[in-house]
Scaffold this motif. Structure first.
Motif: not given
Length: 144
Positions: A7-8, A44-48, A57-59, A131-134
């Motif tokens: 779920h987002t 925490h990581r989004v690469i188009p 857990p640390n993000g 989805i975007k980083q964060g």
């Protein structure tokens, strides 16, 4: 066959697991999700045109559940197509909780049989592109 929902804020991605090909990895993901491990964690990581990655857990991509699992690379479904869920790792047999979802096949072929494919988004594929980083996983639900 167990399934999952991620779920987002953009909606729900419905996941089918590849239990035959990656039983240990699927069990690990289900166990973590069943205990709320992923709820509220970020992508925490989004690469188009490559991947969206979450489960730290640390993000920031340097954490895990406190143990590692073995790679399962011999199954039939070990190809990184659009929507595939695969385990992130820092080297063979070092995965734990971090996973990624592939944007497309073009830029992920080199991951085949190097990272364990354990499922695929079967509904909500368009969410991957939003989805975007964060951004957070509000919750991950396991469906029996």
């Amino acid at each position: 066959m167990k399934k999952a929902e991620i779920h987002t804020k953009y909606g729900v991605m419905k996941i089918d697991f590849f239990e035959k090909d990656a039983p240990g990895t699927v069990k690990n993901f289900i166990d973590l999700a069943s205990h709320g491990y992923y709820d509220g964690l970020t992508f925490h990581r989004v690469i188009p045109n490559f991947v969206v990655q979450g489960g730290c857990p640390n993000g920031i991509g340097n954490g895990g559940p406190g143990y590692t699992i073995k790679c399962e690379l011999d199954g039939e479904n070990q190809y990184h197509d659009r929507g595939v869920l695969s385990m992130a790792h820092a080297g063979r047999n070092t995965g734990g909780s971090q996973f990624f979802i592939c944007h497309n096949r073009d830029n992920t072929k080199h991951l085949d049989r190097n990272h364990t494919v354990f499922g695929k988004v079967v509904e909500g594929l368009d969410i991957i592109d939003q989805i975007k980083q964060g951004d957070k996983m509000d919750k991950v639900v396991i469906i029996d």
